[in-house]
Design an enzyme around this catalytic site. Sequence first.
Site, PDB file in Angstrom:
ATOM      1  N   HIS A   1       0.835  -1.203   0.000  1.00  0.00           N
ATOM      2  CA  HIS A   1       0.000   0.000   0.000  1.00  0.00           C
ATOM      3  C   HIS A   1       0.873   1.258   0.000  1.00  0.00           C
ATOM      4  CE1 HIS A   1      -3.430  -2.581   1.304  1.00  0.00           C
ATOM      5  NE2 HIS A   1      -4.118  -1.671   0.649  1.00  0.00           N
TER       6      HIS A   1
ATOM      7  N   LYS B   1      -0.709   5.060   4.360  1.00  0.00           N
ATOM      8  CA  LYS B   1      -1.550   4.120   5.117  1.00  0.00           C
ATOM      9  C   LYS B   1      -0.933   3.875   6.485  1.00  0.00           C
ATOM     10  CE  LYS B   1      -3.787  -0.417   4.641  1.00  0.00           C
ATOM     11  NZ  LYS B   1      -5.150  -0.042   4.989  1.00  0.00           N
TER      12      LYS B   1
END
Length: 252
Positions: free
Chosen positions: A139, A143
């Site tokens: 990700h 995040k």
Amino acid sequence: MRIAIIGYGKMGRAVAEAAKARSIEIAAIVDPAAPDATYKYVTREALSGADVAVDFTAPGAALANIKAVAALGKDIVVGTTGWYGSLDEARASVKQYGTGMVYSPNFSIGVSLFFRIVRDASRLMNSFPGYDPYVIEMHHRQKTDAPGGTARRLGEIVIGAVARKKRLAFDRIDGRKIDPDELHVASVRAGYYPGIHTVGFDGEADTIELVHTARSRAGFADGALAAAAWVSGRKGVYTLDDMISEMAGGDQ
Ligand SMILES: NC(=O)c1ccc[n+]([C@@H]2O[C@H](COP(=O)([O-])OP(=O)(O)OC[C@H]3O[C@@H](n4cnc5c(N)ncnc54)[C@H](OP(=O)(O)O)[C@@H]3O)[C@@H](O)[C@H]2O)c1
């Protein structure tokens, strides 16, 4: 179908974009602070022109919205996460007012299908102990949680089907080998990835990998709108998986 968007942040705006692309009428946009919202609160007037509400707000706001929408006799799709401790209370409200609700922590139809594909593959690989399973998620660097909820769910699916794996092992495995019954779920955070999830099975001679790659938030918005159309006129509480099961012809 006419929708009311509750919460006009990143996801609410993605839902609006997706609705416009599909000529779905947006009857109201409810957000206490967004300057381009049409209402600040969920009221009878705000929802009067809508068939279904789509909520992407905040954990502390979802239950009150679910109750208010049900009390107004409207169906709701809840994408907001982190409120599931209040699920029983939400269920009671939806039952009391005879409305419908679909909720999911991940409204991507592709991810739902991926879960099923991983489950079926894991069942198959249960009979082939020469292949060692693993999960990798990648990700963007903004995040804050690791592993993500989707990676954790993938790990649970593999463990549920591959008997030789019994526990999830997240980073880090300091100074020791991974136990044979541990399934390694690794998280990479870098750059701009909206989300890549890989479930692999590594054998001595070769590797089999299943990969889901998200391109944008549009996938979540599309799934939420599909759920809005599906729940319209239904009574009771459903998950996205109930919808996918029905679309797959009742396959469990
Ligand atoms: N299920 C899925 O597929 C999926 C996918 C992505 C995200 N999510 C979840 O969806 C939620 C929203 O994510 P996001 O990225 O869109 O967050 P975001 O950008 O922070 O947007 C949330 C918006 O909702 C507003 N809001 C808060 N309380 C409200 C209320 N009572 N009524 C109406 N609006 C309210 C917020 O206003 P203020 O800024 O003034 O508080 C903000 O504008 C999070 O729980 C996230 O985890 C779910």
